[in-house]
Design a protein around this motif. Sequence first.
Motif, short mmCIF file in Angstrom:
data_model
loop_
_atom_site.label_atom_id
_atom_site.label_comp_id
_atom_site.label_asym_id
_atom_site.label_seq_id
_atom_site.Cartn_x
_atom_site.Cartn_y
_atom_site.Cartn_z
N ILE A 13 0.81 -1.22 0.00
CA ILE A 13 0.00 0.00 0.00
C ILE A 13 0.84 1.28 0.00
O ILE A 13 0.34 2.35 -0.22
N MET A 14 2.14 1.16 0.22
CA MET A 14 3.01 2.33 0.40
C MET A 14 3.04 3.29 -0.79
O MET A 14 3.48 4.41 -0.67
N GLY A 15 2.58 2.87 -1.97
CA GLY A 15 2.66 3.73 -3.14
C GLY A 15 1.54 4.77 -3.25
O GLY A 15 1.64 5.71 -4.02
N GLN A 43 1.79 -1.00 8.18
CA GLN A 43 1.89 -1.21 9.62
C GLN A 43 3.32 -1.51 10.04
O GLN A 43 3.75 -1.10 11.12
N GLU A 44 4.10 -2.16 9.20
CA GLU A 44 5.50 -2.45 9.52
C GLU A 44 6.28 -1.14 9.73
O GLU A 44 7.04 -1.01 10.69
N THR A 45 6.05 -0.17 8.87
CA THR A 45 6.70 1.14 9.01
C THR A 45 6.21 1.83 10.28
O THR A 45 7.00 2.41 11.03
N ILE A 50 6.87 3.64 16.03
CA ILE A 50 6.50 3.46 17.45
C ILE A 50 7.74 3.09 18.26
O ILE A 50 7.97 3.63 19.35
N LYS A 51 8.56 2.19 17.71
CA LYS A 51 9.78 1.76 18.41
C LYS A 51 10.74 2.94 18.60
O LYS A 51 11.32 3.11 19.67
#
Length: 142
Positions: A13-15, A43-45, A50-51
């Motif tokens: 979805i990043m595009g 969500q990975e990004t 968050i980290k």
Amino acid sequence: MMRDIKAFLQPPIMGETKEIIVSRRFLDEEGNPVPFKVRVIDQETNDKIIKRATTRKKINGTVVQEFDNARYGKLLVQACVVEPDFGNAEICAYYKTADPLEVPGRMLSVGEYNRMVKAIKEINEIETSDEDVEALEDEAKN
């Protein structure tokens, strides 16, 4: 009943991007407002953001995690705004900071910043209303 797995095999979805007018102050040579371009993140990004916004401290021998909401917001803006590039050396120099995370806060008024954040939340479907969720559920049932 097993549904067709192909429905879930979608491109990342990043595009997906959206152009938004944050302010009428930013104009091109012809006097037209120049849009900011924001994008969807996965969500990975978001997990990485968050980290980066979470610190760990030892208090009385116990490790305590502390989430910095303001830092998270700045990191989210940095990850989602494609144009302008807040890390651009000329932009950083103009706004007198070496930290790209500080540029939007120095560049934009409170209202402009809020418009940009609102667009980021909309394109990433953050804080969807109960009605939005119900509409998606109804669509899935039909």
